[in-house]
Design a protein around this motif. Structure first.
Motif, PDB file in Angstrom:
ATOM      1  N   LEU A  70       0.822  -1.209   0.000  1.00  0.00           N
ATOM      2  CA  LEU A  70       0.000   0.000   0.000  1.00  0.00           C
ATOM      3  C   LEU A  70       0.858   1.263   0.000  1.00  0.00           C
ATOM      4  CD1 LEU A  70      -2.842  -1.025   2.480  1.00  0.00           C
ATOM      5  CD2 LEU A  70      -3.030  -0.696   0.011  1.00  0.00           C
ATOM      6  N   ILE A  71       1.960   1.233   0.730  1.00  0.00           N
ATOM      7  CA  ILE A  71       2.865   2.384   0.755  1.00  0.00           C
ATOM      8  C   ILE A  71       3.527   2.577  -0.611  1.00  0.00           C
ATOM      9  CG2 ILE A  71       5.076   3.231   1.667  1.00  0.00           C
ATOM     10  CD1 ILE A  71       4.243   2.016   4.382  1.00  0.00           C
ATOM     11  N   ASP A  72       3.991   1.467  -1.219  1.00  0.00           N
ATOM     12  CA  ASP A  72       4.735   1.553  -2.473  1.00  0.00           C
ATOM     13  C   ASP A  72       3.861   1.808  -3.693  1.00  0.00           C
ATOM     14  OD1 ASP A  72       7.030   1.079  -1.040  1.00  0.00           O
ATOM     15  OD2 ASP A  72       7.154  -1.049  -1.570  1.00  0.00           O
ATOM     16  N   ARG A  73       2.665   1.260  -3.716  1.00  0.00           N
ATOM     17  CA  ARG A  73       1.843   1.278  -4.930  1.00  0.00           C
ATOM     18  C   ARG A  73       0.691   2.276  -4.930  1.00  0.00           C
ATOM     19  NH1 ARG A  73       5.099  -1.361  -8.316  1.00  0.00           N
ATOM     20  NH2 ARG A  73       5.611  -3.446  -7.602  1.00  0.00           N
ATOM     21  N   THR A  74       0.412   2.897  -3.793  1.00  0.00           N
ATOM     22  CA  THR A  74      -0.688   3.857  -3.738  1.00  0.00           C
ATOM     23  C   THR A  74      -0.157   5.190  -3.248  1.00  0.00           C
ATOM     24  OG1 THR A  74      -1.324   3.412  -1.438  1.00  0.00           O
ATOM     25  CG2 THR A  74      -2.297   1.989  -3.135  1.00  0.00           C
ATOM     26  N   LYS A  75      -0.987   6.182  -3.298  1.00  0.00           N
ATOM     27  CA  LYS A  75      -0.616   7.509  -2.792  1.00  0.00           C
ATOM     28  C   LYS A  75      -1.114   7.704  -1.368  1.00  0.00           C
ATOM     29  CE  LYS A  75      -0.323   9.637  -7.277  1.00  0.00           C
ATOM     30  NZ  LYS A  75      -0.628  10.768  -8.135  1.00  0.00           N
ATOM     31  N   LEU A  76      -1.515   6.619  -0.711  1.00  0.00           N
ATOM     32  CA  LEU A  76      -1.966   6.719   0.678  1.00  0.00           C
ATOM     33  C   LEU A  76      -0.791   7.073   1.581  1.00  0.00           C
ATOM     34  CD1 LEU A  76      -4.258   3.570   0.937  1.00  0.00           C
ATOM     35  CD2 LEU A  76      -4.982   5.951   0.906  1.00  0.00           C
ATOM     36  N   THR A  77      -1.030   7.943   2.524  1.00  0.00           N
ATOM     37  CA  THR A  77       0.007   8.278   3.500  1.00  0.00           C
ATOM     38  C   THR A  77       0.076   7.161   4.537  1.00  0.00           C
ATOM     39  OG1 THR A  77      -1.532   9.456   4.934  1.00  0.00           O
ATOM     40  CG2 THR A  77      -0.425  10.746   3.212  1.00  0.00           C
ATOM     41  N   PRO A  78       1.213   7.026   5.213  1.00  0.00           N
ATOM     42  CA  PRO A  78       1.297   6.000   6.258  1.00  0.00           C
ATOM     43  C   PRO A  78       0.210   6.144   7.323  1.00  0.00           C
ATOM     44  CG  PRO A  78       3.483   6.758   5.709  1.00  0.00           C
ATOM     45  CD  PRO A  78       2.523   7.642   4.960  1.00  0.00           C
ATOM     46  N   ALA A  79      -0.147   7.369   7.669  1.00  0.00           N
ATOM     47  CA  ALA A  79      -1.202   7.576   8.676  1.00  0.00           C
ATOM     48  C   ALA A  79      -2.530   7.005   8.192  1.00  0.00           C
ATOM     49  CB  ALA A  79      -1.345   9.058   8.989  1.00  0.00           C
ATOM     50  N   ARG A  80      -2.848   7.208   6.931  1.00  0.00           N
ATOM     51  CA  ARG A  80      -4.100   6.665   6.404  1.00  0.00           C
ATOM     52  C   ARG A  80      -4.080   5.149   6.335  1.00  0.00           C
ATOM     53  NH1 ARG A  80      -6.235  10.988   1.905  1.00  0.00           N
ATOM     54  NH2 ARG A  80      -6.394  12.678   3.401  1.00  0.00           N
ATOM     55  N   ILE A  81      -2.925   4.596   6.058  1.00  0.00           N
ATOM     56  CA  ILE A  81      -2.812   3.136   6.036  1.00  0.00           C
ATOM     57  C   ILE A  81      -3.009   2.583   7.445  1.00  0.00           C
ATOM     58  CG2 ILE A  81      -1.232   1.216   5.612  1.00  0.00           C
ATOM     59  CD1 ILE A  81      -0.074   2.945   3.304  1.00  0.00           C
ATOM     60  N   LEU A  82      -2.434   3.240   8.444  1.00  0.00           N
ATOM     61  CA  LEU A  82      -2.595   2.793   9.829  1.00  0.00           C
ATOM     62  C   LEU A  82      -4.063   2.844  10.244  1.00  0.00           C
ATOM     63  CD1 LEU A  82       0.477   4.517  11.504  1.00  0.00           C
ATOM     64  CD2 LEU A  82       0.247   2.143  10.821  1.00  0.00           C
ATOM     65  N   VAL A  83      -4.747   3.926   9.890  1.00  0.00           N
ATOM     66  CA  VAL A  83      -6.170   4.046  10.208  1.00  0.00           C
ATOM     67  C   VAL A  83      -6.960   2.972   9.469  1.00  0.00           C
ATOM     68  CG1 VAL A  83      -8.196   5.531   9.950  1.00  0.00           C
ATOM     69  CG2 VAL A  83      -6.057   6.478  10.815  1.00  0.00           C
ATOM     70  N   THR A  84      -6.598   2.710   8.231  1.00  0.00           N
ATOM     71  CA  THR A  84      -7.268   1.658   7.455  1.00  0.00           C
ATOM     72  C   THR A  84      -7.099   0.306   8.130  1.00  0.00           C
ATOM     73  OG1 THR A  84      -6.903   2.895   5.412  1.00  0.00           O
ATOM     74  CG2 THR A  84      -7.376   0.540   5.193  1.00  0.00           C
ATOM     75  N   TYR A  85      -5.917   0.033   8.654  1.00  0.00           N
ATOM     76  CA  TYR A  85      -5.678  -1.235   9.349  1.00  0.00           C
ATOM     77  C   TYR A  85      -6.566  -1.361  10.589  1.00  0.00           C
ATOM     78  CZ  TYR A  85      -1.860  -3.563   6.890  1.00  0.00           C
ATOM     79  OH  TYR A  85      -1.129  -4.270   5.999  1.00  0.00           O
ATOM     80  N   VAL A  86      -6.659  -0.284  11.367  1.00  0.00           N
ATOM     81  CA  VAL A  86      -7.502  -0.335  12.567  1.00  0.00           C
ATOM     82  C   VAL A  86      -8.963  -0.545  12.183  1.00  0.00           C
ATOM     83  CG1 VAL A  86      -8.326   0.961  14.573  1.00  0.00           C
ATOM     84  CG2 VAL A  86      -5.916   1.025  13.975  1.00  0.00           C
ATOM     85  N   VAL A  87      -9.436   0.206  11.198  1.00  0.00           N
ATOM     86  CA  VAL A  87     -10.835   0.076  10.756  1.00  0.00           C
ATOM     87  C   VAL A  87     -11.087  -1.314  10.184  1.00  0.00           C
ATOM     88  CG1 VAL A  87     -12.540   0.959   9.114  1.00  0.00           C
ATOM     89  CG2 VAL A  87     -11.152   2.546  10.433  1.00  0.00           C
ATOM     90  N   ALA A  88     -10.126  -1.850   9.439  1.00  0.00           N
ATOM     91  CA  ALA A  88     -10.277  -3.212   8.905  1.00  0.00           C
ATOM     92  C   ALA A  88     -10.376  -4.228  10.041  1.00  0.00           C
ATOM     93  CB  ALA A  88      -9.105  -3.554   7.990  1.00  0.00           C
ATOM     94  N   GLY A  89      -9.580  -4.050  11.084  1.00  0.00           N
ATOM     95  CA  GLY A  89      -9.661  -4.941  12.239  1.00  0.00           C
ATOM     96  C   GLY A  89     -11.006  -4.866  12.929  1.00  0.00           C
ATOM     97  N   VAL A  90     -11.542  -3.646  13.052  1.00  0.00           N
ATOM     98  CA  VAL A  90     -12.868  -3.474  13.659  1.00  0.00           C
ATOM     99  C   VAL A  90     -13.929  -4.138  12.790  1.00  0.00           C
ATOM    100  CG1 VAL A  90     -14.652  -1.782  14.234  1.00  0.00           C
ATOM    101  CG2 VAL A  90     -12.300  -1.374  14.933  1.00  0.00           C
ATOM    102  N   ALA A  91     -13.878  -3.866  11.485  1.00  0.00           N
ATOM    103  CA  ALA A  91     -14.890  -4.411  10.581  1.00  0.00           C
ATOM    104  C   ALA A  91     -14.835  -5.943  10.537  1.00  0.00           C
ATOM    105  CB  ALA A  91     -14.711  -3.832   9.179  1.00  0.00           C
ATOM    106  N   LEU A  92     -13.637  -6.496  10.401  1.00  0.00           N
ATOM    107  CA  LEU A  92     -13.509  -7.953  10.357  1.00  0.00           C
ATOM    108  C   LEU A  92     -13.885  -8.588  11.697  1.00  0.00           C
ATOM    109  CD1 LEU A  92     -10.215  -8.277   8.297  1.00  0.00           C
ATOM    110  CD2 LEU A  92     -12.541  -8.770   7.526  1.00  0.00           C
ATOM    111  N   GLY A  93     -13.575  -7.893  12.790  1.00  0.00           N
ATOM    112  CA  GLY A  93     -13.967  -8.386  14.107  1.00  0.00           C
ATOM    113  C   GLY A  93     -15.469  -8.364  14.286  1.00  0.00           C
ATOM    114  N   ALA A  94     -16.106  -7.288  13.819  1.00  0.00           N
ATOM    115  CA  ALA A  94     -17.562  -7.178  13.935  1.00  0.00           C
ATOM    116  C   ALA A  94     -18.264  -8.242  13.106  1.00  0.00           C
ATOM    117  CB  ALA A  94     -18.011  -5.788  13.506  1.00  0.00           C
ATOM    118  N   LEU A  95     -17.681  -8.602  11.966  1.00  0.00           N
ATOM    119  CA  LEU A  95     -18.275  -9.627  11.106  1.00  0.00           C
ATOM    120  C   LEU A  95     -17.935 -11.044  11.557  1.00  0.00           C
ATOM    121  CD1 LEU A  95     -17.582  -7.968   7.637  1.00  0.00           C
ATOM    122  CD2 LEU A  95     -19.783  -8.134   8.830  1.00  0.00           C
ATOM    123  N   GLY A  96     -17.079 -11.152  12.566  1.00  0.00           N
ATOM    124  CA  GLY A  96     -16.696 -12.474  13.067  1.00  0.00           C
ATOM    125  C   GLY A  96     -15.631 -13.154  12.223  1.00  0.00           C
ATOM    126  N   LEU A  97     -14.978 -12.421  11.340  1.00  0.00           N
ATOM    127  CA  LEU A  97     -13.970 -13.007  10.461  1.00  0.00           C
ATOM    128  C   LEU A  97     -12.556 -12.931  11.037  1.00  0.00           C
ATOM    129  CD1 LEU A  97     -15.252 -11.538   7.072  1.00  0.00           C
ATOM    130  CD2 LEU A  97     -15.663 -13.816   8.013  1.00  0.00           C
TER     131      LEU A  97
END
Length: 119
Positions: free
Chosen positions: A20-47
């Motif tokens: 994500l850092i190498d291939r997108t224009k996302l900043t590291p901060a946005r990637i970190l937030v995406t990781y946290v949100v992904a963990g919440v979403a996957l946790g909420a779905l039971g995955l």
């Protein structure tokens, strides 16, 4: 074998972040937030729970694991306290990790003095 699974799981999460850092224009901060949100979403779905059981610390230590802990804490608190648990459960579940991060950050700031860039 437990260590191998943790290494593989954590390694894959790190590889995804690096891509994500190498291939997108996302900043590291946005990637970190995406990781946290992904963990919440996957946790909420039971995955995320099966991944956490399989990968151990490789799944629970990265930021996705923090998001998973938040979601799990909210779910448990809502079952016990109702709607109020939605506001307090995540912080209660992650209080130890948050306190350790703040304390260790303070200690690092006191021990290692940053220098201005360019000198």
């Amino acid at each position: 074998m437990e260590y191998v699974r943790a290494f593989l799981c954590g390694g894959i999460l790190c590889v995804i972040g690096q891509v994500l850092i190498d291939r997108t224009k996302l900043t590291p901060a946005r990637i970190l937030v995406t990781y946290v949100v992904a963990g919440v979403a996957l946790g909420a779905l039971g995955l995320y729970e099966p991944l956490a059981k399989w990968g151990g610390a490789g799944a629970t230590v990265p930021l996705t694991g923090f998001g998973y802990s938040l979601a799990r804490g909210v779910r448990e608190a809502v079952e016990e306290q109702g709607l109020l648990g939605a506001l307090t459960g995540g912080i209660t579940a992650c209080a130890g990790g948050i306190a350790a991060a703040i304390l260790l950050g303070l200690l690092a700031a006191l021990i290692f003095r940053p220098k201005p860039k360019g000198r």
